[in-house]
Design a protein around this motif. Structure first.
Motif, short mmCIF file in Angstrom:
data_model
loop_
_atom_site.label_atom_id
_atom_site.label_comp_id
_atom_site.label_asym_id
_atom_site.label_seq_id
_atom_site.Cartn_x
_atom_site.Cartn_y
_atom_site.Cartn_z
N UNK A 1 20.49 -11.30 -12.06
CA UNK A 1 20.17 -10.49 -11.00
C UNK A 1 18.82 -9.93 -10.59
N UNK A 2 18.51 -10.88 -9.56
CA UNK A 2 16.76 -10.38 -9.09
C UNK A 2 16.91 -8.80 -8.48
N UNK A 3 15.71 -8.79 -9.11
CA UNK A 3 14.68 -6.74 -8.62
C UNK A 3 14.10 -7.15 -7.55
N UNK A 4 13.81 -6.42 -7.05
CA UNK A 4 12.06 -6.20 -5.98
C UNK A 4 12.43 -5.48 -5.75
N UNK A 5 10.75 -5.02 -5.91
CA UNK A 5 10.65 -3.39 -6.12
C UNK A 5 8.73 -3.85 -5.48
N UNK A 6 9.40 -2.88 -3.79
CA UNK A 6 8.10 -3.20 -3.20
C UNK A 6 6.92 -1.88 -3.29
N UNK A 7 6.19 -1.38 -3.29
CA UNK A 7 5.14 -0.15 -3.01
C UNK A 7 4.03 -0.55 -1.87
N UNK A 8 3.49 0.33 -2.06
CA UNK A 8 2.39 0.61 -1.11
C UNK A 8 2.32 0.73 -0.02
N UNK A 9 3.29 1.14 0.89
CA UNK A 9 3.27 2.14 2.13
C UNK A 9 3.07 2.92 2.27
N UNK A 10 2.71 3.68 3.47
CA UNK A 10 2.14 5.02 4.23
C UNK A 10 1.81 4.69 5.62
N UNK A 11 1.08 5.64 5.31
CA UNK A 11 0.69 6.47 6.79
C UNK A 11 -0.58 5.93 7.23
N UNK A 12 -0.92 5.27 8.10
CA UNK A 12 -2.63 5.21 9.24
C UNK A 12 -3.35 4.57 10.08
N UNK A 13 -4.48 5.06 10.01
CA UNK A 13 -4.96 5.38 11.89
C UNK A 13 -4.38 3.51 11.57
N UNK A 14 -4.42 3.91 13.48
CA UNK A 14 -5.27 2.54 13.45
C UNK A 14 -6.72 2.37 13.43
N UNK A 15 -6.20 0.73 13.25
CA UNK A 15 -7.05 -0.28 12.76
C UNK A 15 -7.52 -0.16 11.26
N UNK A 16 -6.66 0.64 10.70
CA UNK A 16 -7.03 0.59 9.21
C UNK A 16 -6.22 -0.42 7.91
N UNK A 17 -6.14 -0.34 7.15
CA UNK A 17 -5.44 -1.36 6.06
C UNK A 17 -4.37 -0.78 5.13
N UNK A 18 -3.80 -1.34 4.85
CA UNK A 18 -3.12 -1.54 3.51
C UNK A 18 -2.00 -2.23 3.00
N UNK A 19 -2.13 -2.40 1.74
CA UNK A 19 -1.74 -3.45 0.93
C UNK A 19 -0.38 -2.92 0.28
N UNK A 20 0.67 -3.65 0.58
CA UNK A 20 1.84 -3.87 0.10
C UNK A 20 2.05 -5.00 -1.50
N UNK A 21 2.53 -4.71 -2.16
CA UNK A 21 2.51 -4.96 -3.54
C UNK A 21 4.60 -5.10 -3.27
#
Length: 120
Positions: A1-21
């Protein structure tokens, strides 16, 4: 069984950046296409970006072209979504998926989701 775990979300202001993994375990990661979907409140889940098993080709929804970049590291069993120039309409829960084939045919496995909130 494959398990996928995300990270990297959050709160950011417009124009900003985030990287999800998203890190996969329990399967042959390098053989399958990977992707990111998102679901905003009251809306259907939609595809954001996808990447084939080798890293090319890739697919982007029109709404994120030029702002988001999907990539993968098969040595680390991880797929990334770099999100730049974020807009309030990008606010959603973002889900990682592993497709059933080498490109982006049918999503087969899903992560638990990570919240991205973009304030104006």
């Amino acid at each position: 069984q494959v398990q996928l775990v995300e990270s990297g979300g959050g709160l950011v202001q417009a124009g900003g950046s985030l990287r999800l993994s998203c890190t996969a375990s329990g399967g042959a990661f390098s053989r399958y296409g990977m992707g990111w979907f998102r679901q905003a409140p009251g809306k259907e889940r939609e595809i954001v970006a996808a990447i084939s098993w080798t890293g090319t080709p890739t697919y982007y929804a029109d709404s994120v072209k030029g702002r988001f970049t999907i990539s993968r590291d098969n040595r680390k069993n991880t797929v990334y979504l770099q999100m730049n120039s974020l807009k309030p309409e990008d606010t959603a829960v973002y889900y990682c998926t592993q497709f059933a084939g080498s490109n982006w045919s049918s999503p087969k496995y899903w992560g638990q989701g990570t919240q991205v909130t973009v304030s104006s």
